[in-house]
Write a protein that holds these residues in place. Sequence first.
Motif, PDB file in Angstrom:
ATOM      1  N   TYR A 153      34.650  45.000  88.508  1.00 58.14           N
ATOM      2  CA  TYR A 153      34.834  43.467  89.167  1.00 58.14           C
ATOM      3  C   TYR A 153      35.537  42.583  88.486  1.00 58.14           C
ATOM      4  O   TYR A 153      35.251  42.375  87.248  1.00 58.14           O
ATOM      5  CB  TYR A 153      33.448  43.228  89.501  1.00 58.14           C
ATOM      6  N   THR A 154      36.446  41.810  89.090  1.00 60.24           N
ATOM      7  CA  THR A 154      37.102  40.696  88.393  1.00 60.24           C
ATOM      8  C   THR A 154      37.189  39.570  89.488  1.00 60.24           C
ATOM      9  O   THR A 154      36.591  39.711  90.608  1.00 60.24           O
ATOM     10  CB  THR A 154      38.662  41.247  88.260  1.00 60.24           C
ATOM     11  N   GLY A 155      37.961  38.582  89.321  1.00 58.14           N
ATOM     12  CA  GLY A 155      38.093  37.456  90.186  1.00 58.14           C
ATOM     13  C   GLY A 155      37.087  36.311  90.046  1.00 58.14           C
ATOM     14  O   GLY A 155      36.221  36.357  89.319  1.00 58.14           O
ATOM     15  N   ASP A 156      37.477  35.223  90.476  1.00 58.65           N
ATOM     16  CA  ASP A 156      36.666  33.945  90.496  1.00 58.65           C
ATOM     17  C   ASP A 156      35.427  34.038  90.847  1.00 58.65           C
ATOM     18  O   ASP A 156      34.294  33.549  90.443  1.00 58.65           O
ATOM     19  CB  ASP A 156      37.432  32.701  91.133  1.00 58.65           C
ATOM     20  N   GLY A 157      35.256  34.931  91.985  1.00 56.22           N
ATOM     21  CA  GLY A 157      33.948  35.056  92.569  1.00 56.22           C
ATOM     22  C   GLY A 157      32.713  35.811  91.880  1.00 56.22           C
ATOM     23  O   GLY A 157      31.500  35.391  92.213  1.00 56.22           O
ATOM     24  N   ILE A 158      33.167  36.126  90.723  1.00 53.12           N
ATOM     25  CA  ILE A 158      31.998  36.759  89.972  1.00 53.12           C
ATOM     26  C   ILE A 158      31.293  35.626  89.095  1.00 53.12           C
ATOM     27  O   ILE A 158      30.202  35.998  88.853  1.00 53.12           O
ATOM     28  CB  ILE A 158      32.583  37.754  88.988  1.00 53.12           C
ATOM     29  N   SER A 159      31.853  34.746  89.019  1.00 55.10           N
ATOM     30  CA  SER A 159      31.221  33.566  88.053  1.00 55.10           C
ATOM     31  C   SER A 159      29.883  32.984  88.715  1.00 55.10           C
ATOM     32  O   SER A 159      29.025  32.521  87.985  1.00 55.10           O
ATOM     33  CB  SER A 159      32.093  32.436  87.704  1.00 55.10           C
ATOM     34  N   SER A 160      29.886  33.134  90.004  1.00 58.49           N
ATOM     35  CA  SER A 160      28.765  32.783  90.653  1.00 58.49           C
ATOM     36  C   SER A 160      27.746  33.568  90.713  1.00 58.49           C
ATOM     37  O   SER A 160      26.652  33.337  91.316  1.00 58.49           O
ATOM     38  CB  SER A 160      28.891  32.152  92.067  1.00 58.49           C
ATOM     39  N   THR A 214      30.907  54.985  87.195  1.00 59.32           N
ATOM     40  CA  THR A 214      30.239  53.650  87.013  1.00 59.32           C
ATOM     41  C   THR A 214      30.872  52.620  87.450  1.00 59.32           C
ATOM     42  O   THR A 214      31.705  52.702  88.176  1.00 59.32           O
ATOM     43  CB  THR A 214      29.845  53.771  85.455  1.00 59.32           C
ATOM     44  N   SER A 215      30.243  51.338  87.570  1.00 59.68           N
ATOM     45  CA  SER A 215      30.593  50.116  87.818  1.00 59.68           C
ATOM     46  C   SER A 215      30.273  49.307  86.990  1.00 59.68           C
ATOM     47  O   SER A 215      29.201  49.203  86.030  1.00 59.68           O
ATOM     48  CB  SER A 215      29.977  49.445  89.063  1.00 59.68           C
ATOM     49  N   ILE A 216      31.262  48.278  86.708  1.00 59.14           N
ATOM     50  CA  ILE A 216      31.020  47.205  85.561  1.00 59.14           C
ATOM     51  C   ILE A 216      31.502  46.132  85.749  1.00 59.14           C
ATOM     52  O   ILE A 216      32.755  45.594  86.498  1.00 59.14           O
ATOM     53  CB  ILE A 216      31.781  47.740  84.159  1.00 59.14           C
ATOM     54  N   PHE A 217      30.801  44.721  85.382  1.00 56.05           N
ATOM     55  CA  PHE A 217      31.164  43.481  85.476  1.00 56.05           C
ATOM     56  C   PHE A 217      31.625  42.843  83.992  1.00 56.05           C
ATOM     57  O   PHE A 217      30.953  43.531  82.929  1.00 56.05           O
ATOM     58  CB  PHE A 217      30.039  42.629  85.799  1.00 56.05           C
ATOM     59  N   PRO A 218      32.600  42.083  83.707  1.00 59.61           N
ATOM     60  CA  PRO A 218      32.978  41.599  82.468  1.00 59.61           C
ATOM     61  C   PRO A 218      31.559  40.801  81.881  1.00 59.61           C
ATOM     62  O   PRO A 218      30.833  40.553  82.749  1.00 59.61           O
ATOM     63  CB  PRO A 218      33.948  40.413  82.806  1.00 59.61           C
ATOM     64  N   SER A 219      31.701  40.560  80.580  1.00 56.83           N
ATOM     65  CA  SER A 219      30.746  39.860  79.988  1.00 56.83           C
ATOM     66  C   SER A 219      31.126  38.417  79.761  1.00 56.83           C
ATOM     67  O   SER A 219      32.210  38.158  79.054  1.00 56.83           O
ATOM     68  CB  SER A 219      30.360  40.449  78.594  1.00 56.83           C
ATOM     69  N   ASP A 220      30.435  37.514  80.466  1.00 59.06           N
ATOM     70  CA  ASP A 220      30.908  35.850  80.445  1.00 59.06           C
ATOM     71  C   ASP A 220      29.845  35.162  80.347  1.00 59.06           C
ATOM     72  O   ASP A 220      28.744  35.654  79.691  1.00 59.06           O
ATOM     73  CB  ASP A 220      31.603  35.938  81.851  1.00 59.06           C
ATOM     74  N   LEU A 221      30.062  33.875  80.714  1.00 59.54           N
ATOM     75  CA  LEU A 221      28.958  32.995  80.596  1.00 59.54           C
ATOM     76  C   LEU A 221      27.664  33.276  81.242  1.00 59.54           C
ATOM     77  O   LEU A 221      26.411  33.067  80.762  1.00 59.54           O
ATOM     78  CB  LEU A 221      29.300  31.497  80.906  1.00 59.54           C
ATOM     79  N   GLN A 222      27.820  34.021  82.367  1.00 59.39           N
ATOM     80  CA  GLN A 222      26.494  34.470  83.010  1.00 59.39           C
ATOM     81  C   GLN A 222      25.680  35.326  82.296  1.00 59.39           C
ATOM     82  O   GLN A 222      24.661  35.389  82.296  1.00 59.39           O
ATOM     83  CB  GLN A 222      26.812  34.984  84.555  1.00 59.39           C
ATOM     84  N   THR A 223      26.613  36.222  81.683  1.00 57.20           N
ATOM     85  CA  THR A 223      26.098  37.341  80.767  1.00 57.20           C
ATOM     86  C   THR A 223      25.016  36.838  79.454  1.00 57.20           C
ATOM     87  O   THR A 223      24.093  36.888  79.302  1.00 57.20           O
ATOM     88  CB  THR A 223      26.844  38.269  80.300  1.00 57.20           C
TER      89      THR A 223
END
Length: 650
Positions: free
Chosen positions: A194-201, A221-230
């Motif tokens: 998963y990528t893109g601006d939409g993930i930040s919310s 598998t499926s994976i999201f980046p590790s960011d401020l939400q993480t």
Amino acid sequence: MGYTLTEKILREHLVDGSYEPDEEIGIKIDQTLTQDATGTMAYLQFESMGLSDIATELSVSYVDHNTIQVGFENADDHAYLESIAKRYGIYFSRPGNGICHQVHLERFARPGKTLLGSDSHTPTAGGVGSLAMGAGGLDVAVAMGGGAYYLTAPRVIELHLTGKLQPWSTAKDVALKVLQILSTKGNVGFVCEYTGDGISSLTVPERATITNMGAETGVTTSIFPSDLQTRRFLAAQERESQWKPLVADKEALYDRSLEIDLEQIEPLAAAPHSPGNIVRAGDLDLPVDQVMIGSCTNSSYVDLMTVARMVKGRKLPEGVSLGIAPGSRQVLSAIAKNGALGDLIEFGARILEASCGFCIGNSMSPCTNSISVRTSNRNFMGRSGTPSANVYLTSPVVAAAAALTGRLSDPRELDMDFPAVQMPDHFHIDDRMIIPPASPDLRAGTTICRGPNIGQPPVNQPLPEDITGCVTIRVGDLITTDHIMPAGSRLKYRSNVPKYAEFVFEPLDRDFASRASSLRDQGCHNLIVAGLSYGQGSSREHAAMCPMYLGVKGVIAKSIERIHAANLVNFGIVPFTFEQESDWEILPENTRIRIPAIRRSLERGDESVLALVEQSEQALALKMNLSGRQRMILLAGGLLPYTVASRKGN
Ligand code: MIC
Ligand code: SF4
């Protein structure tokens, strides 16, 4: 050229092979998880490897599937698992502490770590940026012992999210949208990133709903980046120090890129009997008999708080039954403390234990011909325990709307504002139901509890020179492991293979097991013929182990799903695919087949073999897409004999 997030983590963990898409690679596993229904066999196999310790950074044994405890069997399994955890330095999450994926996400999953779990929804941990995969119990046992986990270096699909979810549309609808796009077949060997601006919310629990249900597409598998939400989630779980940022390189190349505008996501449902059968909730208007909220897909704090806000002060309509199973003790005690549990109870909800429960069909089966709306991830025919039931999979808000009105429809038609619940900045942490690894002294002195339900893992013989047998069953497309090895009321036999094997293919053909065992006793090899995506769904290795016990030597299919294909190899059953899919037609049940010199073909590395049909004297070409390591495992009769033999050879 840059790397995708998937490739970065895999390359960092590479211990065998070179990283080329579609080639087999071996990776180091940092963490493992097991649950009780697959765990007993995993640990019995681990024990038979004769190792004294685990070699992972962290291994956790959860009890969440068989918590009904009718009869002694489940409790025997729990006692065995608790003693094994104590003996080998494994964390033990006690019954009642919650569903493995929810608890692992809360307490253990970490960005950038590899996690292997004996459950197909292990990718839930992809919500915090862990590369988390489901596998058979034997693969997990090998990984616990420090062995590499082998997989095909995946191709990566980018799911680029833009915009923001609108009220009444949720992460579950995103998961259902992904299923609508990718379907439940044809995705073997891919990872969704998963990528893109939409993930930040999207919060971590929302991301975890999406990575959880990615399992239904068949991707690795499926994976999201590790960011401020993480970071926010880990901080709320008092684990902020375990955070690290992780994203794909800017120049990363994906094999396929898809864009999803979150703004456009509508409330959706997966209609009977497949998670890929997606419809708009607004296109439905159906009377509902039962609503079940929970499972590892949708049982977080925000999920249940949203439902509680929606139903507060109202009354469950007559004729509708509502069950709620919180995902973890953390969630259950939070809603108990803030009063939301009282609101749910007053509304008329039946509160269930924090466990898998209804999702696996071992309780709360709906009535004949009913419509059941569930927030879980699988609606295969009969999985609820009622063969005639029609199960619709939806988000918690669609399910709560159905519980309020008695009809499955668009929640936006309700006369109420969307109750936007925020993820708390701090969860109440109480790990008293997780027993940490014991000290080395205590470990050595631990006696393993083996009640009468604890059997021995069956051991296979090396593969014969020729396969000489018969098509004992022919099945069609999309056969799930629930068809092959039913769960529900049969689950309690998971630790007793001879008994559990009596139910192989029970939902499709009640006589299969007796036919197969009598053919086996006459020296005839059993063969299964199947259509597309054979072995979808669960990671349960019993769907290979029990057929092996009944003398199955090969599966000939149009295509086979990833985890199941690996399980077949692990139990010495050769996974063949048709060179010509139309050849499925000429192999009805009872066809006598010979696959001469199969051993020699495997030893030589042949990529295809001929199967000779006795009655018609036709020769069919069958493909064998196997690595060198898998060929050796098959020759030895499976991964266990192979591992034991390689260890002796060392
Ligand atoms: C499932 O959801 O089907 C299960 C039960 O969790 C399985 C594991 C099992 O069969 O024990 C899974 O998903 O792997
Ligand atoms: Fe448990 Fe259901 Fe999740 Fe499987 S899908 S782990 S049975 S909650």
